[in-house]
Design an enzyme around this catalytic site. Structure first.
Site, mmCIF file in Angstrom:
data_model
loop_
_atom_site.group_PDB
_atom_site.id
_atom_site.type_symbol
_atom_site.label_atom_id
_atom_site.label_comp_id
_atom_site.label_asym_id
_atom_site.label_seq_id
_atom_site.Cartn_x
_atom_site.Cartn_y
_atom_site.Cartn_z
ATOM 1 N N CYS A 134 2.676 -7.242 -1.522
ATOM 2 C CA CYS A 134 2.574 -5.852 -1.064
ATOM 3 C C CYS A 134 3.202 -5.690 0.318
ATOM 4 O O CYS A 134 2.596 -6.060 1.326
ATOM 5 C CB CYS A 134 1.114 -5.414 -1.034
ATOM 6 N N CYS A 137 1.249 -3.354 2.631
ATOM 7 C CA CYS A 137 0.048 -3.967 3.194
ATOM 8 C C CYS A 137 0.375 -4.934 4.322
ATOM 9 O O CYS A 137 -0.319 -4.986 5.344
ATOM 10 C CB CYS A 137 -0.718 -4.727 2.110
ATOM 11 N N ASP A 138 1.428 -5.746 4.145
ATOM 12 C CA ASP A 138 1.642 -6.898 5.018
ATOM 13 C C ASP A 138 2.935 -6.871 5.834
ATOM 14 O O ASP A 138 3.164 -7.769 6.640
ATOM 15 C CB ASP A 138 1.637 -8.185 4.168
#
Length: 320
Positions: A134, A137-138
């Site tokens: 992701c 997300c990261d």
């Protein structure tokens, strides 16, 4: 055979939030936790984009806090996985781990979607230490670093383009000579000066320094030559698979298998069954959006059990 007014199949931000709301409504939900209690966030290290945590929070800790909050209001949890359901009868029948049978007046499906993985050495061991599925997300953790995106579809192009906001270089590795992505997504990636391509190359091994990712070993499919592409992160972007096989086609899905909900509701194609989280969301797949949809599912289930949902189901069906 145990009966519950509400059963929630799956956890993660969607399932836990549904449990909090339905428990606070005195519905005493039973939550079947699934194979990975807490979902994909239990494989994540620091979560920095969930509102309310100024300094971030570890993914497993966030999930544990959500579970405890639901338990505080009366939700109960059981380890195991729903292996089959019968939605042709009411109350609905749910089989857990093939031998435990339950009935429920309402079902909330929060079984999520699993990221497809490469199945190569080092991949699983380094999740959260440089391997991710992701970018949203990261990506922030890879500011001014080199990263690799494995994949050739729209998702891979989108992930790679997003990562250029942070990374100094993004290398797209694809096992074929041609990308599967749409032309517009290909052109967007190819025109980005931070992105370069390694085509017709199969990923063989994620390498590390013993603690974090340092690169990816790829094999040229034409020559058999191996090379190690140095990088601080490897993003696997070969798609997701919604966890809906156990439903055996009893609910309407899209072509990939994601559950179809009616309009802006959590209503599915079967009255009394609701869906939330990544199992019905192929677009956003974020903890906060999953939590929001879990809230909607619990509130919809409550209204259904009160007998005030049938007309809304009919209206939503007409407008779907």
């Amino acid at each position: 055979m145990e009966h519950r007014r509400v059963m929630i199949l799956g956890t993660g931000p969607a399932g836990y939030t549904a449990a909090v709301y339905s428990a606070r409504a005195n519905l005493q939900p039973l939550v079947i936790e699934g194979d990975e209690p807490g979902g994909q966030l239990t494989l994540t290290t620091e979560v920095e984009n969930f509102p309310g945590f100024v300094d971030g929070i570890m993914g497993p800790e966030l999930m544990e806090n959500m579970k405890k909050q639901a338990e505080r209001f009366g939700a109960t949890f059981q380890r195991g996985r729903a292996t089959s359901v019968d939605l042709s009868v009411k109350p609905f029948r749910v089989i857990v781990d093939k031998d435990q049978e339950y009935t429920a007046d309402a079902l909330i499906i929060a079984t999520g979607a699993s990221a497809k993985m490469l199945g190569i050495e080092g991949e699983h061991e380094l999740i959260g230490r440089g391997v991710s599925t992701c970018a949203t997300c990261d990506g922030f953790f890879f500011r001014n670093k080199r990263v690799i995106v494995v994949g050739g579809g729209d998702s891979a192009m989108e992930e790679a383009t997003f990562l250029t906001k942070f990374a100094s270089e993004v290398v797209i590795v694809h096992r074929r000579n041609e990308l599967r992505a749409s032309k517009v997504m290909q052109e967007r990636a190819k025109s980005n000066p931070k992105i370069r391509f390694v085509m017709n190359a199969s990923s063989e091994k994620v390498v590390s320094d013993g603690n974090k990712v340092t690169g990816l070993v790829v094999v040229d499919n034409a020559t058999g030559e191996r090379q190690t592409i140095e990088a601080d992160g490897v993003f696997v972007a070969i798609g997701h698979q919604p966890n809906t096989a156990f439903l055996n086609g009893q609910l309407e899905t899209d072509a990939v298998g994601y559950l179809v909900t009616k309009g802006a509701t959590s209503l599915t194609s079967v009255e009394g069954v609701f869906a939330c989280g990544d199992v019905m969301d192929p677009r956003y797949r974020q903890a906060i959006t999953a939590a929001g949809s879990g809230c909607k599912a619990a509130m919809d289930a409550e209204k259904y059990l009160e007998g005030s949902m049938t007309h809304e189901w009919t209206a939503a069906s007409a407008n779907a």
